[in-house]
Design a protein around this motif. Structure first.
Motif, short mmCIF file in Angstrom:
data_model
loop_
_atom_site.label_atom_id
_atom_site.label_comp_id
_atom_site.label_asym_id
_atom_site.label_seq_id
_atom_site.Cartn_x
_atom_site.Cartn_y
_atom_site.Cartn_z
N ILE A 224 0.87 -1.18 0.00
CA ILE A 224 0.00 0.00 0.00
C ILE A 224 0.90 1.22 0.00
O ILE A 224 1.69 1.42 0.93
N ARG A 225 0.80 2.05 -1.05
CA ARG A 225 1.64 3.25 -1.19
C ARG A 225 0.78 4.46 -1.50
O ARG A 225 -0.20 4.35 -2.24
N ARG A 226 1.20 5.61 -0.97
CA ARG A 226 0.53 6.88 -1.26
C ARG A 226 -1.00 6.74 -1.15
O ARG A 226 -1.74 7.12 -2.05
N THR A 227 -1.43 6.20 -0.02
CA THR A 227 -2.85 5.91 0.19
C THR A 227 -3.31 6.54 1.50
O THR A 227 -2.56 6.60 2.47
N THR A 228 -4.56 6.99 1.52
CA THR A 228 -5.18 7.49 2.73
C THR A 228 -6.25 6.52 3.18
O THR A 228 -7.17 6.20 2.41
N ILE A 229 -6.12 6.04 4.42
CA ILE A 229 -7.12 5.16 5.03
C ILE A 229 -7.70 5.96 6.18
O ILE A 229 -7.07 6.12 7.22
N THR A 230 -8.88 6.50 6.00
CA THR A 230 -9.42 7.44 6.98
C THR A 230 -10.93 7.31 7.15
O THR A 230 -11.65 6.95 6.21
N GLY A 231 -11.38 7.60 8.37
CA GLY A 231 -12.81 7.67 8.65
C GLY A 231 -13.53 6.33 8.69
O GLY A 231 -14.76 6.28 8.64
N ASN A 232 -12.80 5.23 8.80
CA ASN A 232 -13.44 3.91 8.90
C ASN A 232 -13.77 3.61 10.35
O ASN A 232 -13.14 4.14 11.26
#
Length: 173
Positions: free
Chosen positions: A21-29
């Motif tokens: 996983i690169r240059r990814t936003t994992i948010t608000g889960n």
């Protein structure tokens, strides 16, 4: 009683899989487990990895985990995520994640506002920031505990050039 379990709000990597996983936003889960007749468990708000993972140049933020019960015990952990195998995390921000455990009739436990690291092979976090993550455990009739406002390590972990700051935990029981 009956046990209720919830996991992996954003991404789940199975044990027989791997991920980069690169240059990814994992948010608000979010992950929520509620049980009126037994124990409640909830974990891995943003990311859950049972297979090898590389997480680079990314942000894992504002994910949440909550476990609530009226009659049993609660366990809530890993607001940002749980890594159970070989992993390399670099240049990544784990910020503003939370885990909350609430029990009216038993023990409340919350761990790892950001991340649980449970790899016994190779787990490295480098050039990263782990900050402003929160833990809350509340029980009206039993004990409550919080462990690791930022990181809860139950494996082999190497930290390099990583800031772990301004994480918070509160237990009331």
């Amino acid at each position: 009683g009956v046990e209720q379990e919830a996991a992996a709000g954003g991404i789940q990597i199975q044990g027989d899989a791997s991920a980069t996983i690169r240059r990814t936003t994992i948010t608000g889960n979010s992950v929520r487990s509620t049980n009126t007749v037994g124990d409640a468990l909830a974990f891995s708000g943003g990311l859950h990895a049972d297979g090898p993972i590389v997480l680079r140049d990314s942000t894992v933020s504002d994910n949440s985990v909550a476990a609530t019960t009226d009659t049993g015990s609660t366990d809530a952990d890993s607001g940002a995520g749980e890594i159970n195998t070989d992993a390399t995390i670099s240049n990544t921000r784990l910020t503003g994640n939370s885990a909350t455990a609430t029990s009216s009739g038993g023990v409340a436990h919350a761990a790892a506002g950001a991340i649980i690291t449970a790899a016994f092979e190779r787990m490295t976090i480098s050039d990263s920031v782990i900050s402003a993550n929160r833990l809350t455990a509340t029980s009206t009739t039993g004990s409550s505990t919080v462990d690791g406002g930022g990181i809860a390590n139950i494996g082999v972990l190497t930290l390099r050039n990583t800031s772990v700051a301004d994480n918070r935990g509160a237990a009331s029981g």
